[in-house]
Design a protein around this motif. Structure first.
Motif, mmCIF file in Angstrom:
data_model
loop_
_atom_site.group_PDB
_atom_site.id
_atom_site.type_symbol
_atom_site.label_atom_id
_atom_site.label_comp_id
_atom_site.label_asym_id
_atom_site.label_seq_id
_atom_site.Cartn_x
_atom_site.Cartn_y
_atom_site.Cartn_z
ATOM 1 N N ALA A 1 -4.783 -5.901 57.058
ATOM 2 C CA ALA A 1 -3.520 -5.157 57.094
ATOM 3 C C ALA A 1 -2.595 -5.597 55.960
ATOM 4 O O ALA A 1 -1.931 -4.771 55.319
ATOM 5 C CB ALA A 1 -2.832 -5.340 58.442
ATOM 6 N N HIS A 2 -2.551 -6.901 55.699
ATOM 7 C CA HIS A 2 -1.749 -7.381 54.567
ATOM 8 C C HIS A 2 -2.215 -6.759 53.258
ATOM 9 O O HIS A 2 -1.401 -6.366 52.412
ATOM 10 C CB HIS A 2 -1.836 -8.912 54.459
ATOM 11 C CG HIS A 2 -0.816 -9.643 55.263
ATOM 12 N ND1 HIS A 2 -1.059 -10.128 56.519
ATOM 13 C CD2 HIS A 2 0.482 -9.972 54.981
ATOM 14 C CE1 HIS A 2 0.016 -10.735 56.984
ATOM 15 N NE2 HIS A 2 0.971 -10.654 56.066
ATOM 16 N N LEU A 3 -3.526 -6.667 53.078
ATOM 17 C CA LEU A 3 -4.060 -6.120 51.831
ATOM 18 C C LEU A 3 -3.642 -4.666 51.624
ATOM 19 O O LEU A 3 -3.387 -4.241 50.489
ATOM 20 C CB LEU A 3 -5.582 -6.243 51.805
ATOM 21 C CG LEU A 3 -6.140 -7.665 51.768
ATOM 22 C CD1 LEU A 3 -7.663 -7.643 51.719
ATOM 23 C CD2 LEU A 3 -5.569 -8.455 50.599
ATOM 24 N N MET B 1 -1.629 -12.985 49.482
ATOM 25 C CA MET B 1 -2.997 -12.806 49.950
ATOM 26 C C MET B 1 -3.922 -12.110 48.950
ATOM 27 O O MET B 1 -5.039 -11.774 49.290
ATOM 28 C CB MET B 1 -3.013 -12.044 51.277
ATOM 29 C CG MET B 1 -2.639 -12.889 52.463
ATOM 30 S SD MET B 1 -3.100 -12.110 54.034
ATOM 31 C CE MET B 1 -2.600 -13.398 55.184
ATOM 32 N N ILE B 2 -3.435 -11.911 47.732
ATOM 33 C CA ILE B 2 -4.291 -11.368 46.680
ATOM 34 C C ILE B 2 -4.243 -12.349 45.513
ATOM 35 O O ILE B 2 -3.237 -12.454 44.806
ATOM 36 C CB ILE B 2 -3.847 -9.959 46.246
ATOM 37 C CG1 ILE B 2 -3.918 -8.994 47.441
ATOM 38 C CG2 ILE B 2 -4.709 -9.447 45.096
ATOM 39 C CD1 ILE B 2 -3.558 -7.561 47.116
ATOM 40 N N THR C 1 -4.785 -2.543 60.675
ATOM 41 C CA THR C 1 -5.153 -2.055 59.341
ATOM 42 C C THR C 1 -4.889 -0.567 59.191
ATOM 43 O O THR C 1 -4.326 -0.118 58.180
ATOM 44 C CB THR C 1 -6.640 -2.349 59.067
ATOM 45 O OG1 THR C 1 -6.888 -3.747 59.272
ATOM 46 C CG2 THR C 1 -7.018 -1.978 57.647
ATOM 47 N N ASP C 2 -5.251 0.213 60.207
ATOM 48 C CA ASP C 2 -5.030 1.664 60.093
ATOM 49 C C ASP C 2 -3.547 2.008 60.152
ATOM 50 O O ASP C 2 -3.101 2.975 59.536
ATOM 51 C CB ASP C 2 -5.831 2.423 61.158
ATOM 52 C CG ASP C 2 -5.275 2.264 62.554
ATOM 53 O OD1 ASP C 2 -4.896 1.132 62.920
ATOM 54 O OD2 ASP C 2 -5.222 3.261 63.294
ATOM 55 N N GLY C 3 -2.760 1.190 60.868
ATOM 56 C CA GLY C 3 -1.317 1.416 60.909
ATOM 57 C C GLY C 3 -0.680 1.172 59.552
ATOM 58 O O GLY C 3 0.174 1.946 59.092
ATOM 59 N N GLU D 1 -1.634 -4.219 47.998
ATOM 60 C CA GLU D 1 -2.452 -3.733 46.883
ATOM 61 C C GLU D 1 -1.629 -3.009 45.819
ATOM 62 O O GLU D 1 -1.816 -3.220 44.610
ATOM 63 C CB GLU D 1 -3.561 -2.815 47.406
ATOM 64 C CG GLU D 1 -4.535 -2.360 46.332
ATOM 65 C CD GLU D 1 -5.256 -3.509 45.659
ATOM 66 O OE1 GLU D 1 -5.361 -3.481 44.418
ATOM 67 O OE2 GLU D 1 -5.701 -4.437 46.356
ATOM 68 N N SER D 2 -0.701 -2.164 46.246
ATOM 69 C CA SER D 2 0.070 -1.380 45.279
ATOM 70 C C SER D 2 1.173 -2.189 44.602
ATOM 71 O O SER D 2 1.741 -1.752 43.589
ATOM 72 C CB SER D 2 0.704 -0.171 45.972
ATOM 73 O OG SER D 2 1.721 -0.598 46.868
#
Length: 273
Positions: free
Chosen positions: A224-226, A116-117, A193-195, A230-231
């Motif tokens: 949420a996937h992002l 997804m990125i 997303t916050d989880g 990201e890392s």
């Protein structure tokens, strides 16, 4: 059979006799093995055994069996046909050889950062780059409260200790047996997303395992996937089969296919007590 004597002053009869019997039995076994390349006729109608648990409850297979009617992303009629037999011994071929075609995010599977990125996809962060050390090792199986998605509040309530690197989250999805239904169900439980952000910032978890086709709930599908991707340090394993597996600490083994350029891969996962 030729017997060679070896001078060994300290060897007693109690040691020599078992050794001699072992050599004689090995010789007998070697002469009774057929060298012909034939098919055994001892059992004309063998029945295969399909198991979920091995070693008297020590090993659990937590990957789903691939079938035509298992759920597939946003489909109402299941995965459909994914296996063909273009070369068949019944039709004169030397051997049976199957052809398989299915989406890489089917059944029990793993996601790579390029899922997804797009910049990670272009850079080559595919399933062949995933860290096998993260995919294999001690893991914690936890039950998630059944009345909620996996929010920051839920994550905090689970009180997962620092140092735990692999967690499998069993949710209402397992109770509802969503992975055993043909029709894709968008009401599945997943991370908000916050989880996801809470997990990334407050735990040492590097492997996140869930019991449906997506780690993120429908309303937070991309965001949420992002948070996870990201890392490029967190690996997502989706579609796990966690029925009837006690909560607790295990060793998990997950091995994706080495698919160059693929952002996802079918995966075989097991838990060992």
């Amino acid at each position: 059979m030729r017997i060679i004597s070896v001078y060994a002053p300290k060897m007693t009869k109690t040691i020599f006799l078992p050794l001699l019997l072992l050599l004689l039995s090995a010789s007998a076994a070697s002469t009774s093995v057929s060298t012909e390349c034939t098919v055994s006729t001892m059992d004309d109608y063998p029945v295969p055994v399909r198991r979920e648990v091995y070693g008297d409850g020590r090993i659990f297979d937590i990957s789903h069996r691939y079938t035509m009617d298992m759920p597939s992303w946003e489909r109402k009629d299941g995965l459909g046909r994914f296996l063909w037999l273009p070369a068949s011994m019944k039709n004169g071929s030397l051997a049976n050889n199957s052809l398989m075609k299915l989406p890489t995010h089917s059944g029990t599977h793993v996601d790579a950062p390029g899922h997804m990125i797009d910049r990670y996809f272009d850079a080559g962060f595919d399933v062949d780059t995933l860290d096998l050390e993260v995919l294999n090792g001690p893991a914690l199986l936890v039950d998630v409260p059944r009345d909620s998605n996996i929010t920051a509040k839920v994550m905090e309530s689970l009180k997962i200790p620092k140092g735990v690197r692999r967690v499998l989250f069993r949710t209402l999805n397992t109770d509802r047996r969503l992975m055993f239904k043909s029709e894709y169900d968008s009401s599945y439980v997943g991370f908000t997303t916050d989880g996801a952000r809470w997990l990334v910032k407050n735990t040492d978890i590097k492997l996140v395992g869930v019991d449906f086709l997506s780690v993120a709930c429908e309303d937070h599908l991309v965001s949420a996937h992002l948070e996870f991707f990201e890392s490029r340090e967190i690996i997502l394993v989706e579609g796990l089969k966690l029925d009837d597996v006690p909560t607790g600490i295990y060793t998990v083994h997950c091995l994706p296919l080495r698919l160059l350029g693929a952002e996802g891969s079918p995966i075989r996962c097991i838990l060992i007590k």
